[in-house]
Design a protein around this motif. Structure first.
Motif, mmCIF file in Angstrom:
data_model
loop_
_atom_site.group_PDB
_atom_site.id
_atom_site.type_symbol
_atom_site.label_atom_id
_atom_site.label_comp_id
_atom_site.label_asym_id
_atom_site.label_seq_id
_atom_site.Cartn_x
_atom_site.Cartn_y
_atom_site.Cartn_z
ATOM 1 N N GLY A 174 0.807 -1.212 0.000
ATOM 2 C CA GLY A 174 0.000 0.000 0.000
ATOM 3 C C GLY A 174 0.840 1.261 0.000
ATOM 4 N N ILE A 175 0.257 2.325 -0.510
ATOM 5 C CA ILE A 175 0.854 3.657 -0.441
ATOM 6 C C ILE A 175 -0.238 4.631 -0.047
ATOM 7 C CG2 ILE A 175 2.692 3.233 -2.123
ATOM 8 C CD1 ILE A 175 0.958 4.643 -4.214
ATOM 9 N N GLY A 176 0.157 5.755 0.555
ATOM 10 C CA GLY A 176 -0.845 6.735 0.949
ATOM 11 C C GLY A 176 -0.237 7.902 1.686
ATOM 12 N N GLY A 177 -1.087 8.586 2.440
ATOM 13 C CA GLY A 177 -0.636 9.752 3.167
ATOM 14 C C GLY A 177 -1.461 9.983 4.419
ATOM 15 N N GLU A 178 -0.936 10.819 5.289
ATOM 16 C CA GLU A 178 -1.608 11.234 6.523
ATOM 17 C C GLU A 178 -1.626 12.757 6.548
ATOM 18 O OE1 GLU A 178 0.739 9.497 9.580
ATOM 19 O OE2 GLU A 178 0.472 7.435 8.854
ATOM 20 N N TYR A 179 -2.831 13.328 6.434
ATOM 21 C CA TYR A 179 -2.983 14.791 6.413
ATOM 22 C C TYR A 179 -3.244 15.275 7.829
ATOM 23 C CZ TYR A 179 -4.609 19.441 5.111
ATOM 24 O OH TYR A 179 -4.759 20.805 4.992
ATOM 25 N N SER A 180 -2.319 16.046 8.364
ATOM 26 C CA SER A 180 -2.365 16.454 9.773
ATOM 27 C C SER A 180 -3.567 17.339 10.079
ATOM 28 C CB SER A 180 -1.078 17.191 10.140
ATOM 29 O OG SER A 180 -1.137 17.664 11.478
ATOM 30 N N LEU A 181 -4.229 17.021 11.193
ATOM 31 C CA LEU A 181 -5.322 17.837 11.716
ATOM 32 C C LEU A 181 -4.878 18.613 12.952
ATOM 33 C CD1 LEU A 181 -8.278 15.290 11.416
ATOM 34 C CD2 LEU A 181 -7.693 17.140 9.848
ATOM 35 N N GLY A 182 -3.583 18.533 13.255
ATOM 36 C CA GLY A 182 -3.045 19.158 14.465
ATOM 37 C C GLY A 182 -2.735 18.112 15.508
ATOM 38 N N GLY A 183 -1.595 18.216 16.142
ATOM 39 C CA GLY A 183 -1.185 17.220 17.122
ATOM 40 C C GLY A 183 -0.905 15.895 16.445
ATOM 41 N N GLU A 184 -1.376 14.804 17.056
ATOM 42 C CA GLU A 184 -1.171 13.467 16.496
ATOM 43 C C GLU A 184 -2.291 13.046 15.552
ATOM 44 O OE1 GLU A 184 1.555 11.725 16.935
ATOM 45 O OE2 GLU A 184 2.390 13.290 18.229
ATOM 46 N N SER A 185 -3.380 13.816 15.475
ATOM 47 C CA SER A 185 -4.530 13.436 14.655
ATOM 48 C C SER A 185 -4.271 13.717 13.179
ATOM 49 C CB SER A 185 -5.787 14.187 15.110
ATOM 50 O OG SER A 185 -6.093 13.884 16.451
ATOM 51 N N ALA A 186 -4.796 12.833 12.322
ATOM 52 C CA ALA A 186 -4.587 13.004 10.886
ATOM 53 C C ALA A 186 -5.658 12.248 10.110
ATOM 54 C CB ALA A 186 -3.199 12.519 10.479
ATOM 55 N N ILE A 187 -5.952 12.723 8.912
ATOM 56 C CA ILE A 187 -6.810 12.003 7.979
ATOM 57 C C ILE A 187 -5.944 11.016 7.202
ATOM 58 C CG2 ILE A 187 -8.278 12.203 5.940
ATOM 59 C CD1 ILE A 187 -9.141 14.944 6.964
ATOM 60 N N LEU A 188 -6.388 9.782 7.136
ATOM 61 C CA LEU A 188 -5.636 8.720 6.480
ATOM 62 C C LEU A 188 -6.225 8.443 5.098
ATOM 63 C CD1 LEU A 188 -3.451 6.459 6.859
ATOM 64 C CD2 LEU A 188 -5.294 5.044 7.807
ATOM 65 N N PHE A 189 -5.377 8.386 4.071
ATOM 66 C CA PHE A 189 -5.853 8.076 2.717
ATOM 67 C C PHE A 189 -4.788 7.287 1.970
ATOM 68 C CE2 PHE A 189 -3.639 12.124 2.522
ATOM 69 C CZ PHE A 189 -2.861 12.026 1.383
ATOM 70 N N GLY A 190 -5.206 6.524 0.958
ATOM 71 C CA GLY A 190 -4.251 5.746 0.184
ATOM 72 C C GLY A 190 -4.929 4.651 -0.609
ATOM 73 N N ILE A 191 -4.135 3.766 -1.198
ATOM 74 C CA ILE A 191 -4.635 2.599 -1.925
ATOM 75 C C ILE A 191 -3.837 1.381 -1.470
ATOM 76 C CG2 ILE A 191 -5.489 3.822 -3.948
ATOM 77 C CD1 ILE A 191 -2.910 3.109 -5.383
ATOM 78 N N THR A 192 -4.498 0.210 -1.484
ATOM 79 C CA THR A 192 -3.853 -1.025 -1.054
ATOM 80 C C THR A 192 -4.177 -2.142 -2.033
ATOM 81 O OG1 THR A 192 -4.058 -0.389 1.279
ATOM 82 C CG2 THR A 192 -3.603 -2.700 0.820
ATOM 83 N N TRP A 193 -3.154 -2.881 -2.439
ATOM 84 C CA TRP A 193 -3.297 -4.042 -3.308
ATOM 85 C C TRP A 193 -3.055 -5.292 -2.484
ATOM 86 C CZ3 TRP A 193 -4.574 -6.334 -7.770
ATOM 87 C CH2 TRP A 193 -3.947 -7.534 -8.116
#
Length: 221
Positions: A174-193
């Protein structure tokens, strides 16, 4: 002597901070829409299209270095596909009845699994608000329940008895990213095979495995 003591104290503090960072944990939840289908090693059975499913669960990462982690989690995973008989008939057994599937006929299977992945996660440094990652690993899946469809015999989401394997193993990339919402929180997105390593359907004289492509959608706390 005092200088040596001060140097030693500073060194111990720095080492402690590094160990603390290396033991950082990260947890998240996800709901991944996905397409899954079958792959056959024989012409007896023809993979005949994907099905839509959802993989819902949580992730747990243990960082042993700043950008590297052991990754695991647990999910309820809906996988399946369509398979067409090409050279022989098949007896489909469900809780409701037994059906004779003719040559050229299609059977749609869909199952729910309890899936446990284990692997490694590699992250980049944060770029703007986003940290990118790649992950690789293997997973084991245990079947919870299975259903079948066949238009010719008017089989519509009937619970199967013996057709699907009790469990199977696979690997994922898989590959993806974590978009920070501040602190340790983040939105997780990506694709997985994911690609199966062992059979998922108990069809005679064959090894039918599962493949899937999912869109990673979640949040890290």
């Amino acid at each position: 002597m005092k200088l040596n003591s001060l140097t030693l104290s500073i060194g111990l503090i720095l080492i402690g901070n590094q160990l603390s960072n290396a033991q950082q944990y990260s947890f998240g939840v996800f709901a991944d829409p996905q397409l899954s289908w079958f792959n056959s090693d024989t012409k007896r059975y023809d993979p005949n299209g994907p099905v839509v499913g959802l993989n819902i669960g949580f992730t747990a990462d243990k960082f042993f270095a700043k950008r590297y982690a052991f990754s695991s989690g647990l999910s309820v995973n809906a996988l399946g596909g369509n398979i067409r008989l090409m050279q022989s008939t098949y007896t489909l057994k469900t809780i409701d009845s037994t059906y004779n599937i003719a040559i050229g006929d299609n059977i749609k299977f869909k199952s729910q699994y309890l899936t446990l992945p284990i692997g490694f996660k590699f992250r980049t440094n944060q770029i703007g608000y986003t940290t990118y990652f790649a992950n690789v690993g293997v997973s084991g899946s245990l079947r919870i329940r299975s259903y079948a469809w066949n238009e010719t015999n008017q089989v519509d989401r009937e619970t199967t008895k013996t057709d699907m394997a009790w469990g199977f193993a696979s690997y994922q990339i898989g590959i993806g990213g974590e978009y920070s919402l501040g602190g340790e929180s983040a939105i997780l997105f990506g694709i997985t095979w994911c690609d199966g390593l062992t059979r998922i359907i108990e069809l005679p004289n064959s090894t039918i495995t599962s493949q899937s492509l999912s869109l990673k959608v979640g949040i890290i706390f």
